[in-house]
Motif scaffolding. Sequence first.
Motif, PDB file in Angstrom:
ATOM      1  N   HIS A  55       5.969   5.705  -1.251  1.00  9.96           N
ATOM      2  CA  HIS A  55       7.182   6.391  -1.731  1.00  9.96           C
ATOM      3  C   HIS A  55       6.880   7.700  -2.472  1.00  9.96           C
ATOM      4  CE1 HIS A  55       9.309   2.878  -0.505  1.00  9.96           C
ATOM      5  NE2 HIS A  55       8.896   2.110  -1.493  1.00  9.96           N
ATOM      6  N   CYS A  56       5.671   8.235  -2.343  1.00 12.40           N
ATOM      7  CA  CYS A  56       5.349   9.448  -3.111  1.00 12.40           C
ATOM      8  C   CYS A  56       6.153  10.656  -2.650  1.00 12.40           C
ATOM      9  CB  CYS A  56       3.845   9.751  -3.033  1.00 12.40           C
ATOM     10  SG  CYS A  56       3.255  10.183  -1.381  1.00 12.40           S
ATOM     11  N   GLY A  72      -3.805  -1.765   3.468  1.00 12.34           N
ATOM     12  CA  GLY A  72      -3.578  -1.921   2.038  1.00 12.34           C
ATOM     13  C   GLY A  72      -2.775  -0.806   1.401  1.00 12.34           C
ATOM     14  N   SER A  73      -2.080  -0.013   2.210  1.00 10.29           N
ATOM     15  CA  SER A  73      -1.404   1.177   1.680  1.00 10.29           C
ATOM     16  C   SER A  73      -0.312   0.851   0.673  1.00 10.29           C
ATOM     17  CB  SER A  73      -0.813   2.005   2.832  1.00 10.29           C
ATOM     18  OG  SER A  73       0.119   1.243   3.580  1.00 10.29           O
ATOM     19  N   GLU A  74       0.270  -0.352   0.769  1.00  9.78           N
ATOM     20  CA  GLU A  74       1.343  -0.688  -0.176  1.00  9.78           C
ATOM     21  C   GLU A  74       0.816  -0.882  -1.595  1.00  9.78           C
ATOM     22  OE1 GLU A  74       2.902  -4.858  -0.311  1.00  9.78           O
ATOM     23  OE2 GLU A  74       1.998  -4.937   1.683  1.00  9.78           O
ATOM     24  N   HIS A  75      -0.493  -1.019  -1.744  1.00  8.16           N
ATOM     25  CA  HIS A  75      -1.093  -1.165  -3.075  1.00  8.16           C
ATOM     26  C   HIS A  75      -1.564   0.176  -3.636  1.00  8.16           C
ATOM     27  CE1 HIS A  75      -0.865  -5.406  -2.289  1.00  8.16           C
ATOM     28  NE2 HIS A  75      -1.700  -5.320  -1.270  1.00  8.16           N
ATOM     29  N   GLU A  97       4.162  12.718  -8.360  1.00  6.95           N
ATOM     30  CA  GLU A  97       4.505  11.815  -7.265  1.00  6.95           C
ATOM     31  C   GLU A  97       3.869  10.433  -7.375  1.00  6.95           C
ATOM     32  OE1 GLU A  97       1.580  14.884  -5.398  1.00  6.95           O
ATOM     33  OE2 GLU A  97       3.221  14.888  -6.839  1.00  6.95           O
ATOM     34  N   PHE A  98       2.825  10.300  -8.206  1.00  7.53           N
ATOM     35  CA  PHE A  98       2.191   8.993  -8.383  1.00  7.53           C
ATOM     36  C   PHE A  98       2.717   8.256  -9.612  1.00  7.53           C
ATOM     37  CE2 PHE A  98      -2.003  10.279  -6.075  1.00  7.53           C
ATOM     38  CZ  PHE A  98      -1.305  10.294  -4.875  1.00  7.53           C
ATOM     39  N   SER A 150      11.717   4.137  -6.919  1.00  7.76           N
ATOM     40  CA  SER A 150      10.446   3.869  -6.234  1.00  7.76           C
ATOM     41  C   SER A 150       9.269   3.720  -7.197  1.00  7.76           C
ATOM     42  CB  SER A 150      10.146   4.997  -5.240  1.00  7.76           C
ATOM     43  OG  SER A 150      10.007   6.243  -5.902  1.00  7.76           O
ATOM     44  N   ILE A 151       9.557   3.646  -8.501  1.00 10.35           N
ATOM     45  CA  ILE A 151       8.474   3.402  -9.467  1.00 10.35           C
ATOM     46  C   ILE A 151       7.848   2.038  -9.168  1.00 10.35           C
ATOM     47  CG2 ILE A 151       7.999   2.834 -11.885  1.00 10.35           C
ATOM     48  CD1 ILE A 151       8.241   5.755 -11.600  1.00 10.35           C
TER      49      ILE A 151
END
Length: 301
Positions: free
Chosen positions: A49-50, A41-44, A222-223, A138-139
């Motif tokens: 892209h951090c 689930g890392s894409e969520h 970064e988030f 990458s937002i």
Amino acid sequence: TGVESIKAFLKIKPHDREIVLGSAKVLEILNPGLAELLVRGSEHLPFKHCHIREIEVLSKKNSIVNELAPQFLGSFIDFNKEAFVLIQELIGDNWNISEIINLDKWTDQAKENAIKKIARMHGHFLNQEANVKMLSSSIIDMCSAEKIDEQIDLWDGLFTLSYSELKTNYPVLFQFYGESLSSFESVLTEAAGLPKTLIHYDFNPRNIAFSQSNEIKIFDWEFSAWGLPQRDLVEFVLFANTDSSIIQNFETLSKLHYDLIYPNREISYEIWLKGCWPWFTRWRQPRGWHLPPALTIPMSL
């Protein structure tokens, strides 16, 4: 020589893949299922892209963002070598950098000032998605209902597997969380209709420094995401207050935040409060329980 010298610090940023896999290695020790959930689930998660997002956001030198962050001095990026370095001004000794475990210096005035500063950014970028995307390619949209089943599996699994030993001591908390997950999809759908903006997405005392003159500097962008401005408010209130003062401070700071973003009352305060789900729109009613130390339910919103 007339050349001004500025103290700087270098922030070497790991690739998002390294963060996810490193976190999975730690979680694997606790529960192999947790590690699998995190990777799947890392894409969520805001880790995506951090490694590049903070550099992109700060390098655009937007006046509103750069007013809040330590001065951007440069960066180095090499995608082939996976090298990502951010160079920023090293702020002086007259700045207080907080620890979450020590909130003594966070007076009511300091809290209000922090909310005033972040609300200025929220108001500036409100409903300006194109301008936010110009800051960084990458937002990501943290209110997206895309792949909703995967998102629910992730939050349900991470929480349940991580804190299963707390179910006996905090049954109402787990009941509350279960109710929240059951309405997760409808909440995301409702959130899609609420005004969104650029959010910091890690806005808590650990990432905020303030001077004796109440100037604010915010670290760790970064988030950064496209999402509900209430998200930054809720995280700050949860981390900047003791358990006994959370509700009182939320009432004060939420109204301040709302007034600054909507001086002309484009939406009502009652509608705006829906963006604070699930914590305060339901939690304002007495429930007879307190949060376990250092326990925070993940908030996709």
